[in-house]
Enzyme design. Structure first.
Site, PDB file in Angstrom:
ATOM      1  N   ASN A   1       1.735   8.956  -3.871  1.00  0.00           N
ATOM      2  CA  ASN A   1       2.291   9.250  -4.044  1.00  0.00           C
ATOM      3  C   ASN A   1       0.912  11.076  -4.727  1.00  0.00           C
ATOM      4  O   ASN A   1       0.208  10.276  -4.835  1.00  0.00           O
ATOM      5  CB  ASN A   1       2.962   9.537  -5.319  1.00  0.00           C
ATOM      6  CG  ASN A   1       2.006   9.237  -6.284  1.00  0.00           C
ATOM      7  OD1 ASN A   1       1.323   9.446  -7.166  1.00  0.00           O
ATOM      8  ND2 ASN A   1       2.526   6.988  -6.913  1.00  0.00           N
TER       9      ASN A   1
ATOM     10  N   GLY B   1       5.961   0.065  -3.880  1.00  0.00           N
ATOM     11  CA  GLY B   1       6.061   0.530  -2.148  1.00  0.00           C
ATOM     12  C   GLY B   1       4.823   0.166  -1.631  1.00  0.00           C
ATOM     13  O   GLY B   1       3.757  -1.379  -2.314  1.00  0.00           O
TER      14      GLY B   1
ATOM     15  N   ASP C   1       2.088   2.115  -1.863  1.00  0.00           N
ATOM     16  CA  ASP C   1       0.617   2.027  -2.449  1.00  0.00           C
ATOM     17  C   ASP C   1       0.338   1.089  -3.221  1.00  0.00           C
ATOM     18  O   ASP C   1      -0.283   1.032  -3.623  1.00  0.00           O
ATOM     19  CB  ASP C   1       0.582   3.191  -3.077  1.00  0.00           C
ATOM     20  CG  ASP C   1       0.502   4.333  -3.996  1.00  0.00           C
ATOM     21  OD1 ASP C   1      -0.687   3.688  -3.089  1.00  0.00           O
ATOM     22  OD2 ASP C   1       0.085   5.445  -4.345  1.00  0.00           O
TER      23      ASP C   1
HETATM   24  P1  ADP Z   1       7.514   6.504  -0.303  1.00  0.00           P
HETATM   25  O1  ADP Z   1       7.491   6.730  -1.565  1.00  0.00           O
HETATM   26  O2  ADP Z   1       7.013   7.613   0.822  1.00  0.00           O
HETATM   27  O3  ADP Z   1       8.663   6.382   0.624  1.00  0.00           O
HETATM   28  P2  ADP Z   1       7.110   3.620   0.001  1.00  0.00           P
HETATM   29  O4  ADP Z   1       6.040   2.896  -0.009  1.00  0.00           O
HETATM   30  O5  ADP Z   1       8.300   3.325  -1.253  1.00  0.00           O
HETATM   31  O6  ADP Z   1       6.556   5.345   0.310  1.00  0.00           O
HETATM   32  O7  ADP Z   1       7.885   3.181   1.050  1.00  0.00           O
HETATM   33  C1  ADP Z   1       7.400   3.445   2.482  1.00  0.00           C
HETATM   34  C2  ADP Z   1       8.019   2.555   3.679  1.00  0.00           C
HETATM   35  O8  ADP Z   1       7.051   1.239   3.207  1.00  0.00           O
HETATM   36  C3  ADP Z   1       9.149   1.243   3.143  1.00  0.00           C
HETATM   37  O9  ADP Z   1      10.035   1.121   4.887  1.00  0.00           O
HETATM   38  C4  ADP Z   1       8.625   0.349   2.661  1.00  0.00           C
HETATM   39  O10 ADP Z   1       9.701  -0.464   3.150  1.00  0.00           O
HETATM   40  C5  ADP Z   1       7.159   0.110   3.699  1.00  0.00           C
HETATM   41  N1  ADP Z   1       6.854  -1.254   2.658  1.00  0.00           N
HETATM   42  C6  ADP Z   1       5.919  -2.088   1.344  1.00  0.00           C
HETATM   43  N2  ADP Z   1       5.403  -2.188   1.623  1.00  0.00           N
HETATM   44  C7  ADP Z   1       4.600  -2.349   2.527  1.00  0.00           C
HETATM   45  C8  ADP Z   1       4.064  -3.167   3.624  1.00  0.00           C
HETATM   46  N3  ADP Z   1       2.922  -3.884   2.595  1.00  0.00           N
HETATM   47  N4  ADP Z   1       3.376  -2.660   4.143  1.00  0.00           N
HETATM   48  C9  ADP Z   1       4.146  -1.997   5.038  1.00  0.00           C
HETATM   49  N5  ADP Z   1       4.757  -1.077   5.191  1.00  0.00           N
HETATM   50  C10 ADP Z   1       5.316  -1.269   3.916  1.00  0.00           C
END
Ligand code: ADP
Length: 203
Positions: free
Chosen positions: A26, A34, A36
């Site tokens: 962010n 997520g 991040d």
């Molecule tokens: P944003 O805030 O940009 O939407 P998120 O982290 O919430 O970012 O989600 C972005 C994508 O990453 C989603 O499809 C989520 O399911 C995925 N995601 C979450 N954790 C992981 C991980 N450890 N490795 C790969 N993808 C992930």
């Protein structure tokens, strides 16, 4: 001429053995949920320290959507984390925000290539908490990366999309086939995995 391979795996981006891992950060750069949260948890405090320094030196107001910036990767099995800020999905501003999402991919590739990365892993930027519908996120992500290969990121060997869960993997796979990226794999390019089953990889 070598074409940068675009591959798909279902799995966790923090486990990828690539030069650069892209973080869906962010704009504060100070961590979130997520992908991040997972990157900071696994990578350890060095990444956050680098992010704080970047905030102080260059991005007092935060990193704007569509931009990308690199830090070390701490304890991750990668050399760098490229932090990019995806836009929140908003129907009323679709065009502007779709362009920002495309820019996340272009800018991340540019930053990774400038660092000398040969392999880069992306999550589905904006497709989690930021609410971008998966099918459209996949279309923008794969279309933008495929187009960028004829530009300055020519030296990249592989751009890998790491999809978290079967639904995300399926959405990207559909678009990947629609763009003919599966055909590229089977058109006699040298493949490290005879049979070219990499796209089916699950971890
Ligand atoms: P944003 O805030 O940009 O939407 P998120 O982290 O919430 O970012 O989600 C972005 C994508 O990453 C989603 O499809 C989520 O399911 C995925 N995601 C979450 N954790 C992981 C991980 N450890 N490795 C790969 N993808 C992930």
């Amino acid at each position: 001429m070598t074409v940068t391979r675009i591959t798909l795996v279902e799995g966790d981006i923090t486990e990828q053995q690539v030069d650069a891992v892209v973080n869906a950060a962010n704009s504060s750069l100070l961590g979130g949920g997520g992908v991040d949260g997972a990157i900071h948890r696994k990578g350890g405090p060095q990444i956050l320290e680098d992010c704080r320094r970047l905030r102080a030196s260059h991005y007092g107001k935060g990193l704007p959507a569509g931009r990308a910036v690199a830090t070390t990767a701490g304890r991750l099995p990668a050399r760098w984390v490229v932090h990019t800020v995806g836009p929140v999905h908003l129907v009323e501003e679709y065009d502007k925000r779709a362009e920002q999402l495309a820019s996340c991919y272009r800018e991340s590739l540019r930053v990774a290539a400038e660092l000398g990365a040969r392999t880069v892993a992306f999550p589905a930027v904006s497709a989690g908490v930021y609410g971008w519908p998966l099918e459209d996120a996949a279309r923008i992500a794969l279309g933008t990366v495929a187009a960028a290969r004829s530009g300055p990121v020519r030296e990249l060997e592989e751009v890998r999309f790491v999809l978290f869960g079967a639904a995300a993997y399926r959405a990207f796979e559909r678009e990947w086939r629609a763009l003919g990226l599966d055909e590229e794999r089977s058109q006699g390019q040298e493949s490290e995995e005879p049979g070219g089953q990499e796209q089916e990889g699950r971890s």
